[in-house]
Design a protein around this motif. Structure first.
Motif, short mmCIF file in Angstrom:
data_model
loop_
_atom_site.label_atom_id
_atom_site.label_comp_id
_atom_site.label_asym_id
_atom_site.label_seq_id
_atom_site.Cartn_x
_atom_site.Cartn_y
_atom_site.Cartn_z
N GLY A 125 5.51 3.88 -10.56
CA GLY A 125 4.72 2.74 -10.20
C GLY A 125 4.12 3.02 -8.93
N PHE A 126 3.18 2.10 -8.51
CA PHE A 126 2.46 2.04 -7.32
C PHE A 126 3.04 2.01 -5.99
CE2 PHE A 126 -0.98 0.09 -4.50
CZ PHE A 126 -1.73 1.40 -4.52
N THR A 127 3.89 1.10 -5.78
CA THR A 127 4.63 0.78 -4.66
C THR A 127 5.47 1.98 -3.95
OG1 THR A 127 4.72 -1.62 -5.25
CG2 THR A 127 6.23 -1.02 -3.38
N PRO A 128 6.15 2.56 -4.57
CA PRO A 128 6.95 3.57 -3.94
C PRO A 128 6.07 4.82 -3.67
CG PRO A 128 7.56 3.56 -6.32
CD PRO A 128 6.86 2.27 -5.90
N ILE A 129 4.93 5.11 -4.46
CA ILE A 129 3.92 6.02 -4.22
C ILE A 129 3.44 5.73 -2.97
CG2 ILE A 129 1.82 7.20 -4.95
CD1 ILE A 129 2.79 6.67 -7.73
N VAL A 130 2.87 4.50 -2.71
CA VAL A 130 2.13 4.25 -1.42
C VAL A 130 3.01 4.25 -0.31
CG1 VAL A 130 1.33 2.06 0.01
CG2 VAL A 130 0.80 2.58 -2.38
N ILE A 131 4.51 3.84 -0.56
CA ILE A 131 5.48 3.91 0.63
C ILE A 131 5.52 5.44 1.08
CG2 ILE A 131 8.17 3.67 1.19
CD1 ILE A 131 7.82 1.08 -0.29
N VAL A 132 6.04 6.35 0.08
CA VAL A 132 6.29 7.65 0.43
C VAL A 132 5.13 8.61 1.06
CG1 VAL A 132 6.56 10.03 -0.84
CG2 VAL A 132 7.99 7.96 -1.50
N LEU A 133 3.89 8.23 0.61
CA LEU A 133 2.58 8.68 0.98
C LEU A 133 2.34 8.56 2.57
CD1 LEU A 133 0.03 8.49 -1.95
CD2 LEU A 133 1.06 10.48 -1.00
N LEU A 134 2.83 7.38 2.80
CA LEU A 134 2.73 6.75 4.25
C LEU A 134 3.79 7.29 5.08
CD1 LEU A 134 1.66 4.90 6.31
CD2 LEU A 134 2.87 3.01 5.68
N ALA A 135 5.09 7.09 4.67
CA ALA A 135 6.27 7.88 5.19
C ALA A 135 6.47 9.02 5.73
CB ALA A 135 7.59 6.97 4.68
N VAL A 136 5.91 9.87 4.83
CA VAL A 136 6.32 11.23 4.88
C VAL A 136 5.45 11.80 6.14
CG1 VAL A 136 6.05 13.58 3.84
CG2 VAL A 136 7.26 11.74 2.53
N PRO A 137 4.23 11.64 6.01
CA PRO A 137 3.43 12.29 7.26
C PRO A 137 3.58 11.31 8.43
CG PRO A 137 1.74 11.07 5.53
CD PRO A 137 3.34 11.08 4.84
N ALA A 138 3.98 10.10 8.38
CA ALA A 138 4.26 9.48 9.73
C ALA A 138 5.42 9.89 10.25
CB ALA A 138 4.26 7.98 9.18
N THR A 139 6.57 10.19 9.57
CA THR A 139 7.62 10.74 10.15
C THR A 139 7.54 12.10 10.69
OG1 THR A 139 9.00 9.68 8.31
CG2 THR A 139 10.11 11.61 9.54
N ILE A 140 6.48 13.11 10.02
CA ILE A 140 6.44 14.50 10.64
C ILE A 140 5.49 14.25 11.90
CG2 ILE A 140 5.11 16.39 10.20
CD1 ILE A 140 5.74 15.97 7.27
#
Length: 343
Positions: free
Chosen positions: A100-115
């Motif tokens: 679905g849409f929500t986890p995709i947005v969260i992952v796309l934001l969280a991964v680069p933000a954490t790096i």
């Protein structure tokens, strides 16, 4: 007859034959230790990757000299990259789209933000940029597997292997703690099944710990957590590719690194192809299962090899800064996902 004997003797002494002879003692040793780590994990619990590392470190003296040196080096590098390539058999595009849409947005934001968070905090702590990116990638994507993949494309330095070992040990330990603590966080915030699964899958570092914590709560939460985690794992391809492109530029200015043409490594190309074939149904389930299991064993063997090339004394000498960095990245990722979920 003597000419035949001379020919046979020269065949045995070719570089390829000699190389295989040199590799077997060390590789066999790493494989036996990997089986021991697997046995301990299955019978007494705990992450097999961590056991492989710790047993390998205990046998550190074998990598200094002797017949096992070449095979240990082979296990820590070549076997590692082969195992990373086979990770692609765990992922299909259909699985990722089903989230679905929500986890995709969260992952796309969280991964680069954490790096990026790890990169800037690492600079503030006066750590090298390679080490900062390595730890941020391990926390943000998929733990030890991401650390191994990213380390393979970062510029080489005298501390590269030590940094990798430290990162793998820390991220595995933090992932194990998160597996126990995060279900309590989910309960404290009174999250529903969907939010619980997304939180666990988007924050816990290693796949095994995500599965353990998710299915500990319920099958529904376990399914959502696992799929969310797979989405994070799929970020390994673009992240490693981007890091490889930047690392090629860094290599031009480092005295101990040589720039080599296009930086996309062969194991990453193989990973992308396997994901594509698996998504298109070109890999039958039996073969896919075999490839996933083979990947798991390759990574365990590689962990043993990496452990043998390090020591507790060297890891202790790294100080408190790398540990603080990884702890800060873990807390940052958890808080960011909570905010994204509206808590």
């Amino acid at each position: 007859m003597s000419s035949i004997a001379r020919s046979f003797s020269s065949l045995k002494n070719t570089s390829g034959g000699q190389k295989l002879t040199d590799l077997m003692p060390g590789f066999t040793l790493c494989f036996v230790v990997a089986m021991s780590a697997k046995f301990v994990s299955e019978h007494y619990g705990g992450p097999v990757i961590l056991y492989a590392l710790l047993i390998g470190i205990a046998l550190n003296y074998l990598s200094a000299e002797g017949r096992c040196v070449a095979g240990i080096e082979f296990s820590a590098k070549s076997i590692l990259r082969f195992g990373i390539a086979l990770l692609g058999a765990r992922i299909t595009l259909e699985q990722l789209m089903s989230l679905g849409f929500t986890p995709i947005v969260i992952v796309l934001l969280a991964v680069p933000a954490t790096i990026l968070f790890g990169f800037f905090v690492g600079r503030w702590l006066k750590l090298g940029r390679s080490q900062s990116i390595l730890s941020g990638s391990a926390v943000g994507i998929c733990g030890a597997s991401a650390a191994l993949a990213v380390a393979a494309v970062l510029p080489h330095s005298k501390d590269a292997e030590k940094n990798l070992i430290f990162t793998v040990i820390c991220v595995t330990a933090l992932s194990t703690v998160a597996m126990i603590v995060y279900p309590l966080v989910v309960t404290a915030f009174n999250m529903g099944p969907a939010a619980s699964g997304v939180f666990l899958g988007a924050t816990i570092h290693d796949v095994a710990q995500v599965v353990g914590s998710g299915y500990l709560m319920s099958d529904e939460i376990g399914d959502i957590a696992t799929f969310t985690k797979l989405l994070r794992v799929s970020m390994l391809v673009p992240v490693v590719l981007i890091i490889a492109l930047f690392a090629a530029r860094w290599g031009k200015t480092q005295s101990d690194t040589k720039s080599k043409g296009f930086p996309l490594p062969g194991f990453l190309v193989a990973f992308i192809l396997i994901v594509s074939f698996n998504s298109g149904g070109l890999i039958v389930p039996q073969v896919s299962i075999f490839m996933v299991e083979m990947s798991r064993w390759c990574l365990i063997v590689a962990m043993v090899g990496l452990g043998m090339k390090s020591s507790f004394k060297e890891l202790a000498a790294m100080g408190w800064r790398p540990m603080v960095l990884m702890l800060a990245e873990t807390v940052f990722l958890a808080v960011l996902v909570l905010i994204c979920l509206g808590f």
